[in-house]
Design an enzyme around this catalytic site. Sequence first.
Site, PDB file in Angstrom:
ATOM      1  N   ASN A   7      -1.908   1.088 -19.634  1.00  0.00           N
ATOM      2  CA  ASN A   7      -2.992   1.727 -18.892  1.00  0.00           C
ATOM      3  C   ASN A   7      -3.587   0.642 -17.996  1.00  0.00           C
ATOM      4  O   ASN A   7      -4.254  -0.270 -18.483  1.00  0.00           O
ATOM      5  CB  ASN A   7      -4.052   2.276 -19.848  1.00  0.00           C
ATOM      6  CG  ASN A   7      -5.232   2.888 -19.126  1.00  0.00           C
ATOM      7  OD1 ASN A   7      -5.396   2.745 -17.923  1.00  0.00           O
ATOM      8  ND2 ASN A   7      -6.071   3.581 -19.864  1.00  0.00           N
ATOM      9  N   ARG A   9      -6.081   0.441 -16.223  1.00  0.00           N
ATOM     10  CA  ARG A   9      -7.542   0.332 -16.214  1.00  0.00           C
ATOM     11  C   ARG A   9      -8.073  -0.395 -17.447  1.00  0.00           C
ATOM     12  O   ARG A   9      -9.269  -0.642 -17.542  1.00  0.00           O
ATOM     13  CB  ARG A   9      -8.161   1.724 -16.115  1.00  0.00           C
ATOM     14  CG  ARG A   9      -7.787   2.405 -14.794  1.00  0.00           C
ATOM     15  CD  ARG A   9      -8.619   3.601 -14.550  1.00  0.00           C
ATOM     16  NE  ARG A   9     -10.011   3.158 -14.423  1.00  0.00           N
ATOM     17  CZ  ARG A   9     -11.018   3.938 -14.139  1.00  0.00           C
ATOM     18  NH1 ARG A   9     -10.805   5.206 -13.943  1.00  0.00           N
ATOM     19  NH2 ARG A   9     -12.235   3.471 -14.050  1.00  0.00           N
ATOM     20  N   CYS A  10      -7.196  -0.738 -18.374  1.00  0.00           N
ATOM     21  CA  CYS A  10      -7.591  -1.374 -19.629  1.00  0.00           C
ATOM     22  C   CYS A  10      -7.341  -2.884 -19.558  1.00  0.00           C
ATOM     23  O   CYS A  10      -6.221  -3.320 -19.282  1.00  0.00           O
ATOM     24  CB  CYS A  10      -6.796  -0.761 -20.780  1.00  0.00           C
ATOM     25  SG  CYS A  10      -7.024  -1.606 -22.350  1.00  0.00           S
ATOM     26  N   GLY A  11      -8.369  -3.667 -19.826  1.00  0.00           N
ATOM     27  CA  GLY A  11      -8.255  -5.117 -19.793  1.00  0.00           C
ATOM     28  C   GLY A  11      -7.239  -5.658 -20.781  1.00  0.00           C
ATOM     29  O   GLY A  11      -6.459  -6.551 -20.459  1.00  0.00           O
ATOM     30  N   ARG A  14      -3.815  -4.970 -19.412  1.00  0.00           N
ATOM     31  CA  ARG A  14      -3.506  -5.895 -18.318  1.00  0.00           C
ATOM     32  C   ARG A  14      -3.180  -7.287 -18.854  1.00  0.00           C
ATOM     33  O   ARG A  14      -2.258  -7.959 -18.365  1.00  0.00           O
ATOM     34  CB  ARG A  14      -4.650  -5.963 -17.311  1.00  0.00           C
ATOM     35  CG  ARG A  14      -4.817  -4.697 -16.484  1.00  0.00           C
ATOM     36  CD  ARG A  14      -5.787  -4.899 -15.325  1.00  0.00           C
ATOM     37  NE  ARG A  14      -7.072  -5.430 -15.723  1.00  0.00           N
ATOM     38  CZ  ARG A  14      -8.143  -4.708 -16.058  1.00  0.00           C
ATOM     39  NH1 ARG A  14      -8.063  -3.384 -16.045  1.00  0.00           N
ATOM     40  NH2 ARG A  14      -9.274  -5.284 -16.390  1.00  0.00           N
TER      41      ARG A  14
END
Length: 113
Positions: A7, A9-11, A14
């Site tokens: 995802n 948008r997920c730190g 990433r």
Amino acid sequence: MLQILHNPRCGKSRNCLAFLENNKATFEIRNYIQNPLSEEELKTVIQKLAIKPIALVRQKEAIWIDQFKDKTMSDNEVIRALTLHPILMERPIVIKDNKAIIGRDLEKLEKFL
């Protein structure tokens, strides 16, 4: 080849992706928000993780709290909720052959690789 259920948008997701890139791992990325898993795919992932479906749920997500929190649900009902609302799935998940890991902890991920 590795696969990462990612995802963007997920730190944590990433960070996992960056870790794999920095370690020159060969992998395939699947943005499971844009390309959700089917119930069968999710069952396979859960089997590879060796967990109960409820352990894959992000139980602090608003959707979970609003729609499912106080309900008694079977494993299949939890899987159905995850397929309908992929944002509820813990992430990232790294899959290697017949095993998988939730790649939030980079030390565990390193050992897994």
